[in-house]
Design a protein around this motif. Structure first.
Motif, short mmCIF file in Angstrom:
data_model
loop_
_atom_site.label_atom_id
_atom_site.label_comp_id
_atom_site.label_asym_id
_atom_site.label_seq_id
_atom_site.Cartn_x
_atom_site.Cartn_y
_atom_site.Cartn_z
N SER A 86 0.83 -1.20 0.00
CA SER A 86 0.00 0.00 0.00
C SER A 86 0.86 1.25 0.00
O SER A 86 0.49 2.28 0.56
N GLY A 87 2.01 1.18 -0.64
CA GLY A 87 2.89 2.33 -0.75
C GLY A 87 2.50 3.22 -1.91
O GLY A 87 1.48 3.03 -2.57
N THR A 88 3.32 4.21 -2.19
CA THR A 88 3.04 5.13 -3.29
C THR A 88 3.42 4.49 -4.61
O THR A 88 4.31 3.64 -4.68
N TRP A 89 2.74 4.92 -5.67
CA TRP A 89 3.11 4.45 -6.99
C TRP A 89 4.56 4.82 -7.30
O TRP A 89 5.30 4.05 -7.90
N GLN A 108 15.56 12.26 -13.15
CA GLN A 108 14.45 12.80 -13.94
C GLN A 108 13.31 11.79 -14.04
O GLN A 108 12.14 12.15 -13.94
N GLN A 109 13.66 10.52 -14.21
CA GLN A 109 12.63 9.48 -14.23
C GLN A 109 11.85 9.45 -12.92
O GLN A 109 10.62 9.37 -12.92
N VAL A 110 12.58 9.54 -11.82
CA VAL A 110 11.93 9.52 -10.50
C VAL A 110 11.03 10.73 -10.33
O VAL A 110 9.92 10.62 -9.77
N ALA A 111 11.44 11.88 -10.83
CA ALA A 111 10.60 13.08 -10.77
C ALA A 111 9.30 12.86 -11.52
O ALA A 111 8.22 13.30 -11.09
N GLU A 112 9.37 12.15 -12.64
CA GLU A 112 8.16 11.84 -13.40
C GLU A 112 7.27 10.86 -12.65
O GLU A 112 6.03 10.97 -12.67
N PHE A 113 7.87 9.88 -11.97
CA PHE A 113 7.09 8.96 -11.14
C PHE A 113 6.31 9.75 -10.08
O PHE A 113 5.13 9.50 -9.84
N LYS A 114 7.00 10.70 -9.46
CA LYS A 114 6.37 11.49 -8.40
C LYS A 114 5.24 12.35 -8.95
O LYS A 114 4.20 12.52 -8.30
N GLN A 115 5.41 12.89 -10.13
CA GLN A 115 4.38 13.74 -10.73
C GLN A 115 3.12 12.93 -11.02
O GLN A 115 1.99 13.38 -10.78
N THR A 116 3.30 11.72 -11.52
CA THR A 116 2.15 10.85 -11.78
C THR A 116 1.42 10.53 -10.47
O THR A 116 0.18 10.57 -10.40
N TRP A 117 2.18 10.23 -9.42
CA TRP A 117 1.56 9.92 -8.13
C TRP A 117 0.84 11.13 -7.56
O TRP A 117 -0.25 11.00 -6.99
#
Length: 589
Positions: free
Chosen positions: A262-265, A352-361
């Motif tokens: 149940s963590g973040t995407w 940068q990839q991780v920043a995109e993951f965070k934006q989606t979440w």
């Protein structure tokens, strides 16, 4: 002097300022001895399990032991669940119980556990503690306590148990009281230079590294500072296990949140995509690892793992490791930073990839906290509790076990390391709601918030009386959905129907719960009911500012599906003969 007088003097010599417990005939002598030390404050809970949870939380807040004193038989048996929770979470406790007088052992007297041996409580506590003793010589009591204390706080911490028969308590002894400091052991918890060089080489070679902060880093002195310093220097993305949530301010650009079922995407995307995980005091439990399914969260065929832990038995328990190191997590991270020499890591594309993951979440979070729901979404409630923590720096949060875990974990944001606490290992319902006042004992001026479900709260609502009696301002935020939500959703998903136990109903089938606000007032506390999400923030502010025990009864939507990280569910194997696909496990044909 009596043994109990020596015991009270030992408390003072050990620097003990508080103890928890519940009165009973087998500890009358101990209670009498402590009367002469009024500077050591005793908190009597309304149930022995509450006392253990409060002592557990007291240690988490102070780093100091507050003994738990209980009577024999049912008194010590009521403490069992709390002791097991502390063992699972590596929390040191000293549980002292009374016992049958040695004259009467084996005679099956009242409250004696004699079924397989004379006064056999040690057999109950042994598998749940780091050590368990019954003392049968009065001249060895202090020596045993010192050994127990040393064991509790050394290495991987945990609870210990000492039982004192009543005649031993009353026996006369003489001599100087030796404090536990005289038995302290400074254990080596730093790895050697060769191992550090090997770890540094793996980090330098990685293209997609992730730091995984676990509960061991929470217990490490200076762990949060070490994590922040390493992150600022080397700019490596940070995921956490549930107990370590918020060890790095979750608003930090490189914090991806807790990872697991149940963590973040964002956290799951980061660990699935990582080529190196540096796990700091993380056990890779079932929740964290998606039940160990290959590729669910981790895939050791594709991802290298450096696992650092004080407990050797946890290293490599569930996953192959590229490098396993016994060390204090915070100390290792500081040493690793030094071994890397301050040289920047060439991972700009990964960041940068991780920043995109965070934006989606962030888009998913926004949908939940701004959505137009007919009733309060538990994700919105969790978010509002997190915002209240930001507004009130004199607050810490204690999260109970139940459906709320699976919303607080992803939707509630922690910005202050050490302000989030959960007991997700043994996962005992009531840990937070019964134990939270212990934080107010530990740190006067702190307002603990217990985020709990109606099922967990009803396991021990008499905790309100303890808070009133001792003037412990605590806020209980109760998810009122008139059911055991996590059971309904889990069992319903598995079997397509639910047993009546899961729902709180009157004989005519009407949904039922007591009036929690009226209940609070009956105990002498304050409270209010919230039925609209827009009213949550103000209610939380009122409860925190009240300076009194305060219950906030929140009418939440029972029909919101349980939150799971995308691609995951509970998915436990329920047929031994069925192949499961767990990493490191043989397959059945």
């Amino acid at each position: 002097m009596r043994v109990v007088d020596a015991l009270a003097d030992w408390f003072a010599a050990a620097g003990i300022t508080h103890y928890f417990g519940y009165a009973g005939g087998a500890i009358w002598p101990i209670m009498d001895g402590l009367i002469d030390h009024p500077e050591i404050k005793g908190i009597q809970a309304k149930h022995e399990s509450h006392a253990v949870h409060q002592a557990d939380i007291y240690f988490r807040e102070t780093g100091r032991i507050a003994p738990v004193i209980v009577t024999k038989g049912p008194g010590l048996m009521n403490a069992v669940g709390g002791v097991a929770s502390a063992m699972h979470d590596s929390v040191p406790l000293l549980v002292i119980a009374g016992g049958t007088a040695t004259h009467f052992m084996g005679k099956a007297g009242m409250q004696e556990m004699y079924y397989h041996g004379h006064e056999d409580a040690v057999s109950v506590m042994r598998p749940l503690t780091k050590g368990a003793w019954m003392v049968i010589r009065p001249d060895t009591v202090i020596d045993t306590l010192n050994q127990a204390y040393k064991l509790a706080v050394s290495g991987r911490p945990g609870p210990v148990f000492v039982q004192l028969p009543t005649d031993i308590q009353n026996s006369v002894v003489e001599g100087a009281i030796i404090p536990p400091s005289s038995r302290e052991v400074r254990t080596g918890s730093r790895v050697d230079a060769a191992a550090l060089d090997e770890a540094a080489a793996l980090v330098r070679a990685a293209k997609r590294p992730v730091i995984l902060a676990g509960g061991g880093l929470v217990r490490s002195k200076g762990g949060a500072d070490a994590l922040a310093a390493f992150t600022e220097t080397y700019r490596v993305p940070v995921a956490t296990t549930v107990p370590a949530k918020g060890m790095l301010d979750e608003t930090h650009e490189l914090a991806v949140g807790p990872v697991g079922r149940s963590g973040t995407w964002a956290a799951a995307d980061a660990t699935r995509g990582a080529d190196l995980i540096v796990a700091l005091g993380a056990r890779f439990s079932d929740n964290n690892a998606g039940n160990w399914r290959k590729g669910a969260i981790y895939d050791t065929e594709e991802t290298k793992i450096i696992q650092v832990d004080l407990a050797i038995e946890e290293i490599g328990r569930n996953y192959d490791v590229t490098l396993g190191l016994q060390a204090d997590a915070g100390g290792f991270l500081t040493d690793l930073g030094a071994a890397l020499g301050g040289e920047a890591l060439a991972i700009d594309g990964w960041r940068q990839q991780v920043a995109e993951f965070k934006q989606t979440w962030a888009g998913e979070v926004e949908r939940v906290i701004t959505g137009d729901f007919d009733r309060i979404h538990p994700g919105r409630l969790s978010h509002e509790v997190g915002e209240a923590l930001k507004r009130h720096e004199n607050t810490h949060l204690f999260v109970d076990i139940g459906d709320i875990d699976q919303y607080a974990e992803p939707y509630l944001q922690i910005t202050r390391p050490g302000s989030w606490h959960i007991s997700s290992g043994m996962a005992e319902m009531g840990w937070a709601s019964e134990g939270a006042p212990g934080a107010a004992v530990a740190k006067p001026g702190l307002v603990p918030i217990a985020l709990t479900g109606d099922g967990a709260f009803l396991m021990g609502p008499q905790v309100l009386a303890t808070a009133i009696e001792y003037g412990l301002p605590t806020v209980w935020v109760i998810i009122n959905n008139k059911e055991l939500g996590i059971e309904k959703k889990g069992a319903g998903r598995a079997f397509g129907r639910n047993h009546p136990w899961i729902f709180f109903r009157t004989p005519d089938g009407e949904p039922y719960n007591p009036d929690f606000v009226a209940l609070a007032r009956a105990f002498g506390a304050d409270g209010e009911r919230v039925e609209k999400a827009s009213d949550l923030a103000a209610a939380l502010d009122r409860g925190i500012a009240s300076g009194r025990p305060y219950v906030i009864d929140v009418d939440t939507d029972p029909d919101v599906p349980t939150y799971f990280t995308t691609g995951l569910d509970r998915a436990y194997p329920d047929n031994w003969y069925a192949g499961y696909g767990a990493q490191g496990q043989l397959e059945t044909p």
